[in-house]
Write a protein that holds these residues in place. Structure first.
Motif, mmCIF file in Angstrom:
data_model
loop_
_atom_site.group_PDB
_atom_site.id
_atom_site.type_symbol
_atom_site.label_atom_id
_atom_site.label_comp_id
_atom_site.label_asym_id
_atom_site.label_seq_id
_atom_site.Cartn_x
_atom_site.Cartn_y
_atom_site.Cartn_z
ATOM 1 N N GLU A 221 0.715 -1.125 0.086
ATOM 2 C CA GLU A 221 -0.207 0.063 0.108
ATOM 3 C C GLU A 221 0.993 1.358 -0.031
ATOM 4 O OE1 GLU A 221 -4.001 -1.763 2.331
ATOM 5 O OE2 GLU A 221 -2.250 -0.983 3.404
ATOM 6 N N ILE A 222 1.890 1.371 0.799
ATOM 7 C CA ILE A 222 2.734 2.420 0.823
ATOM 8 C C ILE A 222 3.191 2.524 -0.399
ATOM 9 C CG2 ILE A 222 5.008 3.226 1.751
ATOM 10 C CD1 ILE A 222 4.245 1.728 4.534
ATOM 11 N N ARG A 223 4.024 1.484 -1.170
ATOM 12 C CA ARG A 223 4.509 1.732 -2.456
ATOM 13 C C ARG A 223 3.481 2.062 -3.583
ATOM 14 N NH1 ARG A 223 6.804 -3.503 -0.821
ATOM 15 N NH2 ARG A 223 9.029 -3.128 -0.528
ATOM 16 N N THR A 224 2.193 1.669 -3.416
ATOM 17 C CA THR A 224 1.208 2.152 -4.452
ATOM 18 C C THR A 224 1.065 3.789 -4.520
ATOM 19 O OG1 THR A 224 0.103 -0.139 -4.499
ATOM 20 C CG2 THR A 224 -1.184 1.759 -5.166
ATOM 21 N N ILE A 225 0.760 3.926 -3.061
ATOM 22 C CA ILE A 225 0.638 5.475 -2.970
ATOM 23 C C ILE A 225 1.840 6.374 -3.173
ATOM 24 C CG2 ILE A 225 -0.012 7.050 -0.984
ATOM 25 C CD1 ILE A 225 -1.419 4.959 0.461
ATOM 26 N N ALA A 226 2.816 5.787 -3.100
ATOM 27 C CA ALA A 226 4.120 6.938 -3.157
ATOM 28 C C ALA A 226 4.042 6.768 -4.517
ATOM 29 C CB ALA A 226 5.269 5.897 -2.677
ATOM 30 N N ARG A 227 4.013 5.647 -5.764
ATOM 31 C CA ARG A 227 3.998 5.848 -7.211
ATOM 32 C C ARG A 227 3.189 6.925 -7.517
ATOM 33 N NH1 ARG A 227 4.770 -0.090 -6.749
ATOM 34 N NH2 ARG A 227 2.611 -0.226 -6.932
ATOM 35 N N LEU B 63 1.888 12.085 -9.678
ATOM 36 C CA LEU B 63 0.878 13.232 -9.788
ATOM 37 C C LEU B 63 2.128 14.538 -9.950
ATOM 38 C CD1 LEU B 63 -1.546 13.317 -7.018
ATOM 39 C CD2 LEU B 63 -1.905 13.775 -9.214
ATOM 40 N N MET B 64 3.223 14.528 -9.240
ATOM 41 C CA MET B 64 4.264 15.517 -9.192
ATOM 42 C C MET B 64 4.490 15.720 -10.694
ATOM 43 S SD MET B 64 5.055 17.948 -7.092
ATOM 44 C CE MET B 64 4.585 17.202 -5.634
ATOM 45 N N GLU B 65 4.910 14.522 -11.201
ATOM 46 C CA GLU B 65 5.470 14.358 -12.860
ATOM 47 C C GLU B 65 4.509 15.212 -13.705
ATOM 48 O OE1 GLU B 65 6.299 10.502 -13.353
ATOM 49 O OE2 GLU B 65 8.140 10.599 -12.461
ATOM 50 N N VAL B 66 3.286 14.896 -13.597
ATOM 51 C CA VAL B 66 2.224 15.631 -14.376
ATOM 52 C C VAL B 66 1.895 17.090 -14.151
ATOM 53 C CG1 VAL B 66 -0.292 15.486 -15.084
ATOM 54 C CG2 VAL B 66 0.952 13.552 -14.794
ATOM 55 N N LEU B 67 2.151 17.289 -12.723
ATOM 56 C CA LEU B 67 2.039 18.800 -12.434
ATOM 57 C C LEU B 67 3.222 19.582 -13.090
ATOM 58 C CD1 LEU B 67 0.635 21.039 -10.785
ATOM 59 C CD2 LEU B 67 2.135 20.327 -8.743
ATOM 60 N N HIS B 68 4.531 19.059 -13.023
ATOM 61 C CA HIS B 68 5.625 19.681 -13.529
ATOM 62 C C HIS B 68 5.379 20.183 -15.204
ATOM 63 C CE1 HIS B 68 7.316 19.900 -9.757
ATOM 64 N NE2 HIS B 68 7.986 18.935 -9.809
ATOM 65 N N LEU C 156 -6.656 24.096 -8.663
ATOM 66 C CA LEU C 156 -6.482 22.694 -8.813
ATOM 67 C C LEU C 156 -4.810 22.203 -8.883
ATOM 68 C CD1 LEU C 156 -7.810 19.876 -9.255
ATOM 69 C CD2 LEU C 156 -7.702 20.504 -11.730
ATOM 70 N N ASP C 157 -4.104 23.030 -9.316
ATOM 71 C CA ASP C 157 -2.571 22.673 -9.403
ATOM 72 C C ASP C 157 -2.279 22.758 -7.893
ATOM 73 O OD1 ASP C 157 -2.566 22.671 -12.235
ATOM 74 O OD2 ASP C 157 -1.701 24.452 -12.346
ATOM 75 N N ASN C 158 -2.814 23.607 -7.115
ATOM 76 C CA ASN C 158 -2.131 23.572 -5.689
ATOM 77 C C ASN C 158 -2.678 22.545 -4.933
ATOM 78 O OD1 ASN C 158 -1.103 25.093 -3.513
ATOM 79 N ND2 ASN C 158 -3.225 24.992 -2.758
ATOM 80 N N ALA D 2 -0.070 15.661 -3.407
ATOM 81 C CA ALA D 2 1.214 14.774 -3.752
ATOM 82 C C ALA D 2 2.086 14.888 -2.588
ATOM 83 C CB ALA D 2 1.736 15.065 -5.060
ATOM 84 N N LYS D 3 2.307 16.011 -2.092
ATOM 85 C CA LYS D 3 3.191 16.145 -0.937
ATOM 86 C C LYS D 3 2.762 15.550 0.359
ATOM 87 C CE LYS D 3 3.319 20.427 0.771
ATOM 88 N NZ LYS D 3 3.363 20.554 2.438
ATOM 89 N N GLU D 4 1.391 15.653 0.716
ATOM 90 C CA GLU D 4 1.087 15.091 1.949
ATOM 91 C C GLU D 4 1.084 13.531 1.740
ATOM 92 O OE1 GLU D 4 0.369 16.647 4.559
ATOM 93 O OE2 GLU D 4 0.731 18.451 3.616
#
Length: 675
Positions: free
Chosen positions: A13-19, A24-29, A46-48, A54-56
């Motif tokens: 579960e941790i790996r799935t959420i991290a991926r 998300l961050m890659e798409v945002l960038h 929405l970006d924020n 992603a950060k949380e």
């Protein structure tokens, strides 16, 4: 028994959420294909939200991995740390993060329920702002909440609510700034003359609180042009809402207190402050009262004191009320030379409370003990109360009156002190001893302070009082030290004298090991103590650290002591010499350990003693204490760690580290409760 906690998340579960978070961050960038989206408020929001999510999520994954203890997740957490590297400036409060999630759900059509209504009335203006920005006027309940939020004194709350209601008709321009239209009841000529400053004030109140605080002086100067009722209205509205970080407007507060009706309004402001989360008075709040002219400061101080002491008995021991805030400000506002008689009367007339602690009463009484306080015409009355032993309500001010009487005229103080020295009341006599050695000392009749202390020690009762009080002991340290060497002191007296010698010159092993207490720091404290007590320090032979002869005298007094109550052991074990064990001191430890078998509460003084004196060979004693005194386990173990650190050993023994084993589900974290 070790605590057992339920599983927060599995490794998968941790790996799935991290991926997902990294994706998300890659798409945002990657940015937006449509350039207009960069300036679209909804797209920016929405970006924020994506960034926040992603950060949380990454923070959650790192914490969950640490709790799980699965070593295979190490590289994943390292990757998350690299991703998080440049985000340290986004340290958002947990409540703000959760509140923004709630606001986003409201934007997307979530129904208004009782929880939303409660958050709309939250004392936290950040939460109110999120609710105001999220609500839509789609039903009667949402509209009513928006109408209330549209009158909020905080612009960041008021403005989004007003924007949401804009299509439903024009709103009052003065809402959230004044309680009513400031121009409506003025003659036409007056209204026209005041229109410009009022419009400027209104525009300033539409800015953020941070911007408004930076314009404190300009805002106050504009309000100063308004008549009292209009000025007090806007000042109260502005100051009453918000926490301690967005009401720091010292000039605005001082101006409110200077206006007719301003004191009553300021008391209402305090009620608003008390509702804010974790509110406390900052220097800017205290400056509101500290800069008032003398006469106005006295009026304000008495009004605040009267209000504070009107607090119901049920809240006199609380520090989160408007009454307590008022009491705190009384200390700041009373000017030098103010007549303190009204304060004394207020304290004497205040009703009793059954509470053990009366924080409000203590704050008001502290006014008498302030550095700039003077007894003035009160001296005779205060001395009479002191000689009577502070009967009844006078006891509420006892310590502070003692401080105030240090500044009483010598011709009034000295006769009272001489009378107190003849009293059978030990507390009164101790006060007199302190006074005659300091403020009431008369060199022409008493001789030097050192000579006077020696004469006082010739009286057995007075010597006992001197040696029982740590501050008085240092004033009489020279004759008391001589008495110690002659073997004239009982055990507790000898312990107190040796402790005082150490405070001035050193020699007693410290009870708590701390790297912060450097040798230089301790010597600096001793030099300060010697400078303070210089008039009482005698010849060279009666100066310096505790001598071996004095330790011998103490050990003899200790051996003669027949009482071994808990307090005796606590005191005896706290006064031992620096350096290696003396055979008699280690024998004392052995006797304490024997007594411990029947009195497990002795685990605390014994373990504290060991922090100062234990060698490596003594460390097993801690295991014995931990095993037989489970109620004191946490403190004993803490003292063990301090002792090991003093001895240059690892703070925790290798077999006492916290144990955490990875699991794929169910219970985890086999952790000692007290580790």
């Amino acid at each position: 028994m070790p605590k057992q906690y339920p599983l927060l998340a599995t490794a998968e579960e941790i790996r799935t959420i991290a991926r997902r978070a990294i994706t998300l961050m890659e798409v945002l960038h990657e940015g937006h294909d449509d350039d207009t989206a960069w300036n679209d408020p909804d797209a920016q929001r929405l970006d924020n939200l994506v960034f926040r999510g992603a950060k949380e999520a990454m923070r959650f994954c790192a914490t969950a991995a640490g709790l799980l203890g699965d070593a295979s997740l190490l590289q994943l957490v390292a990757t998350l740390l690299e991703e998080q590297g440049g985000w340290d400036d986004h340290a958002d409060k947990d409540t703000d993060v959760v509140a923004e999630g709630l606001g986003e759900l409201l934007r997307r059509g979530a129904p208004v329920n009782d929880s939303v209504a409660a958050f709309a009335a939250s004392p936290n203006d950040d939460i109110r702002a999120v609710i105001a920005a999220g609500l839509r006027p789609t039903n009667e309940r949402a509209i009513k909440l928006l109408e209330t939020l549209a009158k909020d004194p905080i612009a960041d709350v008021r403005k989004p609510a007003q924007e949401a209601l804009a299509s439903r008709g024009e709103l009052h321009w003065w809402a959230g700034k004044w309680q009513r239209d400031p121009l409506a009841h003025l003659p036409a000529a007056d209204a026209e003359a005041l229109r410009e400053p009022i419009e400027r004030i209104s525009a300033m109140l539409d800015e953020s609180r941070w911007a408004l605080m930076k314009q404190d002086r300009e805002f106050t100067e504009l309000v100063a042009k308004l008549p009292d009722p209009i000025a007090v209205d806007v000042l109260e509205t502005t100051l009453a809402s918000g926490g301690n970080h967005d009401t720091r407007m010292p000039l605005t507060g001082a101006h409110l207190l200077s206006r007719e009706g301003g004191i009553e309004a300021f008391l209402r402001v305090l009620s608003g402050w008390a509702k804010a989360r974790a509110f406390h008075l900052t220097p800017d709040h205290k400056a509101m009262v500290a800069t008032l002219p003398h006469d106005r400061a006295v009026v304000v101080g008495l009004a605040l004191a009267k209000y504070a002491l009107s607090a119901p008995a049920s809240v006199r021991d609380e520090v989160s009320t408007a009454y307590f805030l008022a009491a705190e400000l009384v200390e700041e506002v009373m000017p030098p030379g103010a007549d303190l008689a009204p304060i004394v009367e207020l304290v004497l007339e205040a009703p009793e409370t059954a509470s053990r602690m009366d924080f409000i009463m203590n704050k008001i009484a502290n006014v008498l003990g302030a550095k700039n306080a003077r007894p003035g015409a009160l001296s005779e009355r205060l001395l009479a109360a002191r000689l009577a032993g502070y009967p009844g309500a006078w006891s509420r001010m006892a310590g502070n009156i003692d401080k105030l009487l240090q500044k009483a005229p010598f011709e009034q103080l000295r006769p009272a002190v001489e009378q107190a020295l003849r009293s059978d009341d030990d507390k009164l006599t101790r006060w007199a001893l302190r006074c005659i050695l300091t403020d009431a000392h008369a060199a022409e009749t008493d001789g030097s302070r050192l000579e006077l202390a020696a004469r006082l020690c010739e009286d057995t009762r007075l010597r006992g009082l001197l040696v029982a009080d740590s501050s008085l002991t240092k004033m009489a340290i020279t004759p008391l030290r001589a008495a110690l060497r002659r073997g004239e002191l009982a055990c507790m007296e000898a312990l107190n004298v040796v402790s005082a010698i150490s405070e001035l010159w050193g020699g007693v092993a410290p009870m708590f090991f701390s790297r912060a207490l450097t040798s230089a720091g301790k010597e600096e404290a001793r030099q300060k103590a010697r400078a303070e007590h210089a008039p009482f320090l005698g010849p060279e032979e009666l100066s310096g650290p505790v001598t071996e002869d004095e330790w011998t005298a103490l050990r003899r007094a200790r051996e003669a002591n027949t009482s071994h109550e808990y307090g005796d052991w606590m005191r005896i074990l706290s006064v031992l010499p620096e350096g290696p064990w003396h055979p008699e001191d280690h024998a004392l430890l052995d006797r304490a350990l024997a007594a411990f078998e029947e009195h497990p509460e002795l685990a605390m003084p014994i373990s504290m003693c060991l922090t100062a004196k234990a060698t490596v060979d003594d460390l097993p004693i801690f295991d014995r204490l931990i095993e037989r005194a489970p109620d004191h386990r946490a403190l004993v173990r803490s003292n063990l760690y301090s002792t090991r650190e003093r001895l240059g050993l690892p703070k925790k023994p290798a077999d006492d580290t916290a144990k955490a084993e990875a699991t794929s589900g169910g219970d985890w974290m086999d952790e000692d409760d007290d580790a």
